[in-house]
Design an enzyme around this catalytic site. Structure first.
Site, short mmCIF file in Angstrom:
data_model
loop_
_atom_site.label_atom_id
_atom_site.label_comp_id
_atom_site.label_asym_id
_atom_site.label_seq_id
_atom_site.Cartn_x
_atom_site.Cartn_y
_atom_site.Cartn_z
N GLU A 247 0.89 -1.18 0.00
CA GLU A 247 0.00 0.00 0.00
C GLU A 247 0.91 1.21 0.00
O GLU A 247 1.58 1.47 1.00
CB GLU A 247 -0.81 0.01 1.30
CG GLU A 247 -1.95 -0.95 1.34
CD GLU A 247 -3.13 -0.48 0.53
OE1 GLU A 247 -3.26 0.73 0.31
OE2 GLU A 247 -3.90 -1.34 0.10
N CYS A 281 -1.94 9.20 3.36
CA CYS A 281 -1.79 8.72 1.98
C CYS A 281 -2.98 9.16 1.13
O CYS A 281 -2.85 9.30 -0.07
CB CYS A 281 -1.64 7.21 1.97
SG CYS A 281 -2.90 6.39 2.97
P1 NAD Z 1 8.99 4.46 4.00
O1 NAD Z 1 8.84 3.65 2.77
O2 NAD Z 1 10.21 5.29 4.15
O3 NAD Z 1 8.94 3.53 5.30
C1 NAD Z 1 7.84 2.68 5.57
C2 NAD Z 1 8.33 1.49 6.39
O4 NAD Z 1 9.13 0.66 5.56
C3 NAD Z 1 9.22 1.87 7.58
O5 NAD Z 1 8.91 1.02 8.65
C4 NAD Z 1 10.63 1.62 7.03
O6 NAD Z 1 11.57 1.36 8.03
C5 NAD Z 1 10.38 0.39 6.16
N1 NAD Z 1 11.33 0.15 5.08
C6 NAD Z 1 12.05 1.07 4.37
N2 NAD Z 1 12.80 0.42 3.43
C7 NAD Z 1 12.51 -0.90 3.54
C8 NAD Z 1 12.97 -2.07 2.85
N3 NAD Z 1 13.85 -2.01 1.85
N4 NAD Z 1 12.47 -3.27 3.23
C9 NAD Z 1 11.55 -3.36 4.22
N5 NAD Z 1 11.12 -2.30 4.92
C10 NAD Z 1 11.58 -1.08 4.58
O7 NAD Z 1 7.68 5.34 4.11
P2 NAD Z 1 7.35 6.47 5.19
O8 NAD Z 1 8.07 7.69 4.82
O9 NAD Z 1 7.50 5.88 6.55
O10 NAD Z 1 5.78 6.65 4.95
C11 NAD Z 1 5.22 7.59 4.10
C12 NAD Z 1 4.69 6.91 2.85
O11 NAD Z 1 3.72 5.92 3.22
C13 NAD Z 1 3.94 7.89 1.97
O12 NAD Z 1 4.31 7.69 0.64
C14 NAD Z 1 2.47 7.51 2.18
O13 NAD Z 1 1.63 7.84 1.10
C15 NAD Z 1 2.58 6.04 2.38
N6 NAD Z 1 1.38 5.51 3.03
C16 NAD Z 1 0.50 4.78 2.29
C17 NAD Z 1 -0.67 4.29 2.86
C18 NAD Z 1 -1.67 3.51 2.04
O14 NAD Z 1 -2.58 2.92 2.63
N7 NAD Z 1 -1.57 3.48 0.72
C19 NAD Z 1 -0.93 4.54 4.22
C20 NAD Z 1 0.00 5.29 4.94
C21 NAD Z 1 1.16 5.77 4.34
#
Ligand code: NAD
Length: 528
Positions: A247, A281
């Site tokens: 997501e 999001c």
């Molecule tokens: P991010 O991708 O930086 O981090 C999200 C999570 O993934 C964190 O826990 C991070 O440590 C982990 N992560 C990062 N790289 C990884 C990898 N290679 N393997 C496994 N895990 C990894 O995102 P963020 O900055 O924390 O969140 C913001 C983003 O989330 C925005 O783009 C927002 O739109 C999106 N978001 C989407 C939804 C949805 O339902 N579509 C909901 C909430 C947030």
């Protein structure tokens, strides 16, 4: 724009300060990546005992989780304030006020999703046979979450995972480790540890720990976060051939038609554009407004938004929104606003940093266009970009011209027209006269198109991440099947009659019955 000195992205380690005040927070320890597989193993030990409980007992405990969240609302609101800077009243209204009902309704959804499905089989075509498909827990589900809703983002995946009989391992964002740990402890306390295992495991750290979780033996991965991380997660899951739900980001559009209820529309757009400081999001980041009412709409939206205050303390009633959660996010917001202004956008209100931390004023920009960064890329901040359009047709085309597609909305008094336009929005949830609210409804599939990702959160459609399907097929027919080996002289006639019957020939159907008897007799003789 503010003339404060530019904040370097990440002057503090992730999760080390209150983003509203920059007050230091207690230290937290990441999990060494090499220890992550052990957490998965401990979850695996706990899973069979949890899956063996009666579903009604699992349901009872999940409903208790919702009640406990409500009872301890002050504790978690304070924690959310410290890690995200969100005013406690705002996080209560958005994340906690719905939690009791959410848990109850998630239970109701799980009953439908997990119910055995009888496969309808015609007794003429398949005599003596019955088949039932069951939902079997996958085992250990890894859940990786972002920082924007440190509790709610876990709830939408962890609840169905547990209801389906799985153990889970949670990985909170490195920006909000304490809220994630608090939720994991609450879930463990209510659902139980599971003997010498750990039904609700917890690993802490950045992307390296997330990657170790996928590599560490989980049976399914549910990821919420950015597009760039989501791509890496999907590749790592593909390598292990495990199910993966991603997501990802959004850039939601709202279309405001000339016949809308202007007051309600302005309030609705301010709410869903600026709630959680736009770090949603499904935040409304682009508004396409028909020229006929553009001046009135922008003037009113500017007036409402200019009144909104950004939190610099945890005193309820003194603020409407929190700051950006971290310095990197603030830098993105500032860059998008600066780029837009230099490309011709007008700042209607806001546009500057506020407070000692990562606060940014609630901002409305007029005269934006689809080629501006603030309209094309995810901002994830308290900025509403308004684009004036001549008519609804142009608005729909421009709204769909996006890398993302999570939610979208049409604001109009003509519900039939609104509904027909909503069908044309290329998004997972399209509303008429509302936005984003489906994220608190466990019955509605939360999903999107394009770079928003293929994942589904919520609803029975999400259960592919939590269960595999196993079919039990029982045959109490006494005769051998006429198509079994060995073939004989009648096999060809039987096949021809079968073909004729399928094409609707009555003569072939009658002939088939005769051949059938003869084939069965021949097969029995062959076995003697
Ligand atoms: P991010 O991708 O930086 O981090 C999200 C999570 O993934 C964190 O826990 C991070 O440590 C982990 N992560 C990062 N790289 C990884 C990898 N290679 N393997 C496994 N895990 C990894 O995102 P963020 O900055 O924390 O969140 C913001 C983003 O989330 C925005 O783009 C927002 O739109 C999106 N978001 C989407 C939804 C949805 O339902 N579509 C909901 C909430 C947030």
């Amino acid at each position: 724009m503010s003339d404060a000195a530019p904040l370097a992205a990440g002057p503090f380690a992730a999760g080390s300060v209150n983003p509203a005040t920059l007050a230091p927070l207690p230290a937290w320890s990441p999990t060494p990546p090499e220890a992550v597989a052990g957490v998965v193993t401990a979850a695996r030990r706990a899973q069979p005992g949890w899956a063996a409980l009666a579903p009604s007992e699992r349901e009872r405990r999940i409903i208790r989780v919702g009640q406990a969240l409500m009872e301890r609302r002050a504790e978690i609101s304070n924690l959310l304030w410290s890690e995200t800077g969100r005013p406690p009243l705002e996080s209560f209204m958005a994340d906690l006020a719905v939690c009791v009902g959410y848990c109850k309704r998630a239970v109701a959804v799980s009953r439908k999703a997990l119910a055995p499905e009888k496969v309808p089989l015609s007794s003429l075509e398949f005599p003596g046979k019955r088949a039932t498909t069951y939902a079997v827990p996958r085992g250990v589900v890894g859940v990786i979450a972002p920082w924007n809703y440190p509790v709610a983002n876990f709830m939408k995946s962890v609840l169905p995972a547990l209801l389906a009989g799985n153990a889970v391992v949670m990985k909170p964002s490195e920006h909000t480790p304490r809220s994630g740990a608090w939720l994991a402890a609450l879930l463990s306390e209510i659902c139980g540890q599971g003997g010498d295992g750990a039904l609700v495991g917890l690993v802490q750290g950045d992307g390296r720990v997330g990657a170790a979780l996928i590599a560490g033996g989980v049976d399914s991965i549910v990821f919420t976060g950015s597009v760039s991380s989501g791509r890496k997660v999907a590749l790592a899951a593909a390598e292990r051939l495990i199910p993966c739900s991603v997501e990802l980001g959004g850039k939601d559009a709202a279309i405001v038609l000339a016949d809308c209820d202007l007051d309600r529309t302005v309030l609705g757009i301010a709410q869903w554009g600026l709630h959680n400081a736009g770090q949603n999001c499904a935040a409304i980041e682009r508004v396409y407004v028909e020229d006929a009412i553009a001046d009135a709409f922008i003037e009113k939206l500017g007036r409402v938004v200019a009144r909104l205050r950004v939190a610099t303390s945890d005193k309820d009633g003194e603020s409407d929104l929190g700051p950006l959660q971290n310095a990197a996010q603030l830098a993105i917001v500032e860059r998008h606003v600066t780029d837009a202004v230099s490309a011709g956008a007008r700042v209607v209100c806001g546009g500057a940093r506020v407070g000692p931390g990562y606060g940014f004023q609630a901002t409305v920009l007029d005269r934006c266009s689809n080629d501006m960064t603030v309209v094309a890329e995810e901002t994830f901040g308290p900025v509403i970009a308004v684009i004036r359009v001549p008519d609804a047709e142009r608005a729909v085309a421009a709204a769909n011209d996006s890398r993302y597609g999570l939610n979208g909305s049409v604001w109009t008094r003509d519900l039939a027209r609104g509904e027909s336009l909503a069908h044309r929005l290329e998004v997972g949830v399209a509303y008429v006269n509302n936005h984003a609210v489906a994220g608190t409804m466990p019955e509605i599939p939360w999903t999107g198109v394009r770079e928003t990702g293929t994942g589904i959160a919520q609803s029975r459609h999400a259960y592919g991440s939590y269960v595999r399907r196993q079919t039990i097929f029982i045959d109490r027919h006494k005769d051998p099947e006429p198509y079994w080996m060995p073939s004989d002289g009648r096999s060809r006639a039987f096949a021809e009659a079968l073909a004729g019957m399928q094409l609707g020939s009555l003569k072939s159907t009658v002939a088939l019955l005769g051949h059938l008897k003869a084939r069965v007799k021949a097969l029995r003789e062959a076995a003697r």
